[in-house]
Design a protein around this motif. Sequence first.
Motif, PDB file in Angstrom:
ATOM      1  N   UNK A   1      17.935   6.162   6.965  1.00 13.68           N
ATOM      2  CA  UNK A   1      16.683   5.917   7.695  1.00 13.68           C
ATOM      3  C   UNK A   1      15.833   7.180   7.793  1.00 13.68           C
ATOM      4  N   UNK A   2      16.482   8.310   8.036  1.00 12.60           N
ATOM      5  CA  UNK A   2      15.757   9.572   8.141  1.00 12.60           C
ATOM      6  C   UNK A   2      15.087   9.922   6.820  1.00 12.60           C
ATOM      7  N   UNK A   3      15.796   9.719   5.708  1.00 16.01           N
ATOM      8  CA  UNK A   3      15.218  10.031   4.401  1.00 16.01           C
ATOM      9  C   UNK A   3      14.049   9.102   4.088  1.00 16.01           C
TER      10      UNK A   3
ATOM     11  N   UNK B   1       0.820  -1.210   0.000  1.00 16.70           N
ATOM     12  CA  UNK B   1       0.000   0.000   0.000  1.00 16.70           C
ATOM     13  C   UNK B   1       0.859   1.267   0.000  1.00 16.70           C
ATOM     14  N   UNK B   2       0.271   2.350  -0.437  1.00 16.72           N
ATOM     15  CA  UNK B   2       0.959   3.636  -0.484  1.00 16.72           C
ATOM     16  C   UNK B   2       1.464   4.030   0.904  1.00 16.72           C
ATOM     17  N   UNK B   3       2.715   4.493   0.954  1.00 15.85           N
ATOM     18  CA  UNK B   3       3.300   4.985   2.182  1.00 15.85           C
ATOM     19  C   UNK B   3       3.912   3.931   3.071  1.00 15.85           C
ATOM     20  N   UNK B   4       3.789   2.658   2.698  1.00 12.69           N
ATOM     21  CA  UNK B   4       4.385   1.607   3.516  1.00 12.69           C
ATOM     22  C   UNK B   4       5.902   1.569   3.358  1.00 12.69           C
ATOM     23  N   UNK B   5       6.578   1.156   4.419  1.00 16.89           N
ATOM     24  CA  UNK B   5       8.015   0.874   4.397  1.00 16.89           C
ATOM     25  C   UNK B   5       8.159  -0.633   4.575  1.00 16.89           C
ATOM     26  N   UNK B   6       8.658  -1.296   3.541  1.00 13.81           N
ATOM     27  CA  UNK B   6       8.676  -2.759   3.517  1.00 13.81           C
ATOM     28  C   UNK B   6      10.117  -3.259   3.488  1.00 13.81           C
ATOM     29  N   UNK B   7      10.505  -3.978   4.534  1.00 19.52           N
ATOM     30  CA  UNK B   7      11.812  -4.615   4.589  1.00 19.52           C
ATOM     31  C   UNK B   7      11.709  -5.988   3.941  1.00 19.52           C
ATOM     32  N   UNK B   8      12.593  -6.251   2.997  1.00 19.83           N
ATOM     33  CA  UNK B   8      12.602  -7.533   2.298  1.00 19.83           C
ATOM     34  C   UNK B   8      13.827  -8.307   2.754  1.00 19.83           C
ATOM     35  N   UNK B   9      13.594  -9.402   3.439  1.00 19.64           N
ATOM     36  CA  UNK B   9      14.669 -10.200   4.011  1.00 19.64           C
ATOM     37  C   UNK B   9      14.736 -11.553   3.310  1.00 19.64           C
TER      38      UNK B   9
ATOM     39  N   UNK C   1      17.050  -4.454  10.627  1.00 24.68           N
ATOM     40  CA  UNK C   1      15.822  -5.206  10.875  1.00 24.68           C
ATOM     41  C   UNK C   1      14.624  -4.312  11.167  1.00 24.68           C
ATOM     42  N   UNK C   2      14.874  -3.006  11.352  1.00 26.61           N
ATOM     43  CA  UNK C   2      13.772  -2.106  11.680  1.00 26.61           C
ATOM     44  C   UNK C   2      14.144  -0.676  11.305  1.00 26.61           C
ATOM     45  N   UNK C   3      13.203   0.051  10.711  1.00 24.53           N
ATOM     46  CA  UNK C   3      13.408   1.452  10.351  1.00 24.53           C
ATOM     47  C   UNK C   3      12.788   2.374  11.389  1.00 24.53           C
ATOM     48  N   UNK C   4      11.612   2.017  11.885  1.00 21.78           N
ATOM     49  CA  UNK C   4      10.939   2.849  12.877  1.00 21.78           C
ATOM     50  C   UNK C   4       9.682   3.519  12.364  1.00 21.78           C
TER      51      UNK C   4
END
Length: 220
Positions: free
Chosen positions: A172-174, A28-36, A193-196
């Motif tokens: 991470x800030x960007x 979805x729009x605006x999601x931050x997705x970590x791909x492991x 493992x995490x952006x916040x």
Amino acid sequence: MATVINLEQSMVFLGQFPALTGATMNIRQGEVVLIKGPNGAGKSTLLRLCAGLLPMRSGIGTVLDFDLRTQRMELRAHIGLLGHRTGLYPDLTVSENLKFWASAYGANDIEVDKAMEFFGLNDRLGSVQVQNLSEGQRRRTSLALLLIKRPSIWLLDEPYAGLDSNGRELVNSSILQASELGTTVLIASHEIDKIGSTQERTLFVKGGRIVSDSDQDSEG
């Protein structure tokens, strides 16, 4: 939020090798997705498919409502891919590279200056040729290009490579700022493992498939 990436049983071959063997995901729009996932699992292939750089052999795939079978060229203007190739001209300085691409993206000098300042490129580094930069400095320059391009989706393949702790914090800030403005960010990385972000989730890729999704896991 609206769906911006939808894959259903998407298959991608690299030569005769099936790099994606039926990937299914909904972002979805605006999601931050970590791909492991382990090396060779298909993480980079997944990002390149979403960028419109690889053809889909079978399945269903849309990104920003562009069909991955028929509209890959049209899609690319709306995507910011940070991969192993920087897209920078080695014989141009940092400033010259950013201003060149700014003219292509319709950005102005103020936006260039802000991007350079954000990633610490506005002092002496601005006049250094890219071929003389360290790996981390080239990575910062490539990330500054994303800020200038203003794509709807960021696809980041190992964005922390070569960066010190300060550089990682800037990345991470960007990402957080972009997400807050509605940009969708997909990150393939072994190093975090995490952006916040409050819109954060994790996908785990194995054998060319998405085998775990924290969003679905939390619902279950």
